[in-house]
Design an enzyme around this catalytic site. Structure first.
Site, PDB file in Angstrom:
ATOM      1  N   TYR A 158      18.923  -8.159  -1.054  1.00 53.56           N
ATOM      2  CA  TYR A 158      18.198  -6.882  -1.017  1.00 53.56           C
ATOM      3  C   TYR A 158      19.144  -5.807  -0.508  1.00 53.56           C
ATOM      4  CZ  TYR A 158      14.277  -3.686   0.097  1.00 53.56           C
ATOM      5  OH  TYR A 158      13.399  -2.628   0.169  1.00 53.56           O
ATOM      6  N   THR A 160       7.394  -3.917   3.382  1.00 55.35           N
ATOM      7  CA  THR A 160       5.992  -3.560   3.212  1.00 55.35           C
ATOM      8  C   THR A 160       5.092  -4.525   3.967  1.00 55.35           C
ATOM      9  OG1 THR A 160       6.611  -2.782   1.006  1.00 55.35           O
ATOM     10  CG2 THR A 160       4.267  -2.909   1.491  1.00 55.35           C
ATOM     11  N   VAL A 208      10.569  -5.509  -7.933  1.00 46.57           N
ATOM     12  CA  VAL A 208       9.912  -5.889  -6.682  1.00 46.57           C
ATOM     13  C   VAL A 208       9.218  -4.611  -6.220  1.00 46.57           C
ATOM     14  CG1 VAL A 208      10.135  -6.807  -4.363  1.00 46.57           C
ATOM     15  CG2 VAL A 208      11.675  -7.613  -6.174  1.00 46.57           C
ATOM     16  N   LYS A 256      17.766  -7.304  -5.425  1.00 46.60           N
ATOM     17  CA  LYS A 256      16.765  -6.227  -5.408  1.00 46.60           C
ATOM     18  C   LYS A 256      17.512  -4.968  -5.023  1.00 46.60           C
ATOM     19  CE  LYS A 256      12.679  -4.427  -3.055  1.00 46.60           C
ATOM     20  NZ  LYS A 256      11.729  -4.579  -1.911  1.00 46.60           N
TER      21      LYS A 256
END
Length: 340
Positions: free
Chosen positions: A158, A69, A226, A186
């Site tokens: 992640y 992001t 998250v 995550k």
């Protein structure tokens, strides 16, 4: 008066939230955009201001900088370091932490980014699987361990195969858990079964990487989120965790349903573009996105504003989620969706 606590009540967390990960990362985390000015340059003052706003009392415990992001694919290494330093200044004002995304296509580059993040003041690292090369699981494990070895910072893995092209398999996560600085995952592939196995056998904490699954993830033992929608409803995500921690299941479900239109609406277009549009409507730093992303069209912005008005307190949403009809969704939003 707000019913949202100043900070998450970490003393009342259960065994579902490993203490080491909670202390290192917090429970409610926003994957922060990277603010740019109108000329497309890094807005360091805006980055500081936004990090401070996101980590104010009752909102996020931490922010991720230089993640997906944050348009990390479009920022230079120097900009990444500057963004970390700016975010750290803002988050530190409220005791918030900065987790640096250090994803790259090669292990050497990820190690370089990790070392620079540590030098820039990051509190932790988010390490995504190397993208495009699609290594085997043996190479993937060596990559994760090498990046974790590069600094003394705590690490969150992640796992998002639809972006990287490679899933981190359960056995690989179990092996990575033996590293003393790898504390969390995550998870953005929806594998609740595999995660449940890992949580049952290791110390690793899991964080939802898909806002629409935040409550389901809590139900199987995840520590937190998250989030992308945490840009505008960090207070409500904090309340969602508190409802879960204290066994207020009906209230948690009502809040989950209240937020579902936003979970959907923020990803009709790429999340970075939607988050920046939402922040702009709130008068907060964000600015434009960089190619290959494009900013929302005016029509898309109108649709998103409609969703924000129903869910975001600052945009006029009702304070009581129970007053919002279950399944509320603007009819015009039925087409043109883009997944995260």
């Amino acid at each position: 008066m707000s019913m949202v606590p100043d900070r998450l009540d970490t003393d009342s967390t259960t065994a579902n939230a490993p203490n080491a990960a909670s202390a290192a990362f917090g429970r409610v985390i926003t994957a922060m955009v990277t603010p740019f000015d109108h000329a497309g340059r890094l807005d360091e003052r805006g980055t500081e201001r936004l990090a401070a706003w996101l980590t104010r009392d009752g909102w996020n415990d931490s922010v991720v900088v230089n993640g997906t992001t944050g348009e990390s694919i479009s920022t230079t290494d120097r900009e990444k370091s500057r963004a970390i330093r700016a975010a750290k200044l803002g988050a530190a004002a409220h005791g918030g932490k900065v987790i640096a995304g250090v994803g790259a296509g090669s292990t050497a580059h990820s190690i370089k980014l990790a070392k620079e993040a540590a030098s820039s003041g990051a509190d932790g690292l988010l390490v995504v699987a190397p993208y495009y090369s699609c290594p085997g699981q043996a190479g993937l494990l060596k990559h994760l361990l090498a990046v974790a070895d590069a600094t003394k910072l705590p690490v969150m893995i992640y796992d998002i195969p639809k972006r990287t092209g490679i899933a981190i398999e359960t056995e690989t996560v179990l092996a990575a858990a033996r590293h003393p600085r790898i504390l969390a995952v995550k998870e953005a592939k929806g594998d609740l079964e595999g995660a449940t196995e890992v949580m049952g056998q290791t110390h690793l904490a899991y964080y939802s990487g898909d806002d629409a699954l935040n409550l389901p993830w809590l139900s199987v033992g995840a520590t937190g989120f998250v989030s992308v929608v945490g840009h505008v409803v960090g207070d409500q995500l904090t309340q969602l965790v508190q409802h879960h921690v204290h066994g207020r299941n009906a209230e948690a479900l009502a809040l989950h349903r209240h937020l579902m239109p936003l979970f959907r609406g923020m990803f009709w277009a790429p999340g970075a573009a939607s988050a920046k549009a939402a922040l702009g409507d709130l008068g907060l730093p964000g600015g434009p996105v960089r190619l290959p992303l494009v900013d929302l069209t005016e029509g898309q912005r109108r649709e998103l504003r409609h969703v924000l008005a129903g869910t975001v307190t600052e945009m006029g949403a009702p304070a009581d989620p129970a007053r919002v009809p279950t399944g509320w969704l603007p009819a015009e939003a039925a087409v043109g969706r883009v997944g995260r």
